[in-house]
Design an enzyme around this catalytic site. Structure first.
Site, PDB file in Angstrom:
ATOM      1  N   LYS A 145     -98.769 -68.213 119.297  1.00  0.00           N
ATOM      2  CA  LYS A 145     -98.978 -69.265 120.283  1.00  0.00           C
ATOM      3  C   LYS A 145     -98.455 -68.839 121.649  1.00  0.00           C
ATOM      4  CE  LYS A 145     -98.499 -72.598 116.522  1.00  0.00           C
ATOM      5  NZ  LYS A 145     -97.921 -71.733 115.484  1.00  0.00           N
TER       6      LYS A 145
ATOM      7  N   ASP B  98     -99.025 -67.843 110.219  1.00  0.00           N
ATOM      8  CA  ASP B  98     -98.929 -68.461 111.534  1.00  0.00           C
ATOM      9  C   ASP B  98     -97.495 -68.452 112.040  1.00  0.00           C
ATOM     10  OD1 ASP B  98     -99.956 -70.301 113.760  1.00  0.00           O
ATOM     11  OD2 ASP B  98     -98.326 -71.489 112.878  1.00  0.00           O
TER      12      ASP B  98
ATOM     13  N   TYR C 281     -90.380 -70.228 117.332  1.00  0.00           N
ATOM     14  CA  TYR C 281     -89.765 -70.233 116.014  1.00  0.00           C
ATOM     15  C   TYR C 281     -88.629 -69.211 115.955  1.00  0.00           C
ATOM     16  CZ  TYR C 281     -94.142 -72.638 114.818  1.00  0.00           C
ATOM     17  OH  TYR C 281     -95.214 -73.502 114.792  1.00  0.00           O
TER      18      TYR C 281
END
Length: 327
Positions: free
Chosen positions: A83, A52, A57
């Site tokens: 995401k 994930d 990030y």
């Protein structure tokens, strides 16, 4: 995707324990390219098959590094999620708050839950990951923790924009499953009741320390046939370090007194049964049949081995009974 006996779509995660790729995006500390490749290879070789990530990030660095490694393994052997809700732009002289990221890409994140913004975010993710399709895409951080007073407006934007975009991509077969990733159980519940989501990633609200998502999110998810993915099983630190550490954190800040007191009660039960606190934290979510996967952030190879060891540690039922009695 498969269907269960009730006709609900099932994602079929390649492993129930997932690798959270925030660490290789330099969350809290710098991680070299070599070290990132090493920890990813260690995780894959140890049997972790769900990975994930998110544009946030490392401001794109996590996706870039994850894609570079995962393109060396068979695509059908892994489940990959990312995401939407932010895309990256050059700052062009603007100051950028890099927050918790020690050495991110020098890009500026822009919140955008519109239809076009969602497509732009996924195009950027595809370029960094090097994949033309996605197993699972979450709408990211539409909650009060992130947006404060703007939460209501952002929720409307996300349902009118991101949800419609992802639903269109799902119908066209470009995205296998769609979900929402947030930090608050009632917000996750609201999404589940507002759309047709395949999964919810709930961070920090279904842990050994905080069971709150079980009260609202879990019944709604069961009714809708939405799978639960748990993140933040250590509540950002306190369940990994223990409550007596001066640097212990809860939800990325100093733990409130009542949280510290509850953590200490849990620690006493762990001592009684000789159960590592971290083992109990990792295994707790899987006691609920609605939890399909749990994602753990890892940036060191030794953490992979330790987390896997904790995930298999034999915990007696009497221990869990005492934990349940704390509720």
């Amino acid at each position: 995707m498969t269907n269960d006996t009730n006709g609900h779509r099932r994602i079929g995660f390649a492993s129930r324990l997932g690798f959270g790729a925030s660490g290789i995006g330099t969350l809290y500390r710098d991680v070299s390219e070599t070290a990132a490749r090493e920890v990813l290879a260690t995780a894959y070789n140890a049997g972790l098959r769900y990975f994930d990530t998110a544009p946030l990030y490392g401001h794109g660095l996590s996706e870039l590094r994850l894609g570079q490694y995962l393109r060396t393994v068979p695509r059908d052997s892994i489940t990959v999620s990312t995401k939407v809700g932010r895309y990256m732009v050059p700052p062009r002289g603007e100051s950028v708050d890099y927050g918790l990221w020690a050495s991110p890409l020098r890009l500026k994140p822009v919140f955008d839950y519109s239809y076009d913004g969602t497509m732009r975010s996924l195009e950027q993710s595809a370029n960094r990951l090097g994949f033309q399709d996605f197993d699972l895409v979450y709408i990211h951080d539409v909650d009060r923790f992130t947006h404060g007073d703007a939460y209501e407006r952002r929720f409307g934007e996300a349902m009118d924009g991101s949800y419609r975009a992802l639903d269109d991509l799902r119908r066209a077969g470009h995205v296998k499953a769609i979900g929402v990733g947030v930090n608050e159980g009632d917000v996750a519940t609201r999404f589940v009741e507002a759309g047709q989501f395949d999964a919810v990633m709930i961070a920090g609200r279904y842990t050994l320390l905080d069971h709150s998502a079980a009260a609202d999110l879990f019944p709604a998810a069961e009714k809708a046939g939405t799978e639960i993915v748990v993140a933040g099983v250590f509540n950002s630190g306190i369940l990994a370090t223990g409550s007596d550490k001066s640097a212990a954190t809860y939800d990325y800040g100093a733990p409130p007194a009542e949280i510290t007191a509850r953590a200490q009660r849990i620690e006493r039960i762990c001592e009684k049964y000789d159960v590592p606190l971290q083992a109990a934290a990792i295994q707790f979510p899987f006691r609920n049949r609605l939890v399909s996967a749990a994602v753990l952030g890892m940036s060191r190879p030794e953490r992979v081995a330790q987390n896997l060891e904790w995930s298999k540690y034999a915990i007696p039922e009497a221990f869990w009974q005492e934990i349940d009695d704390l509720c």
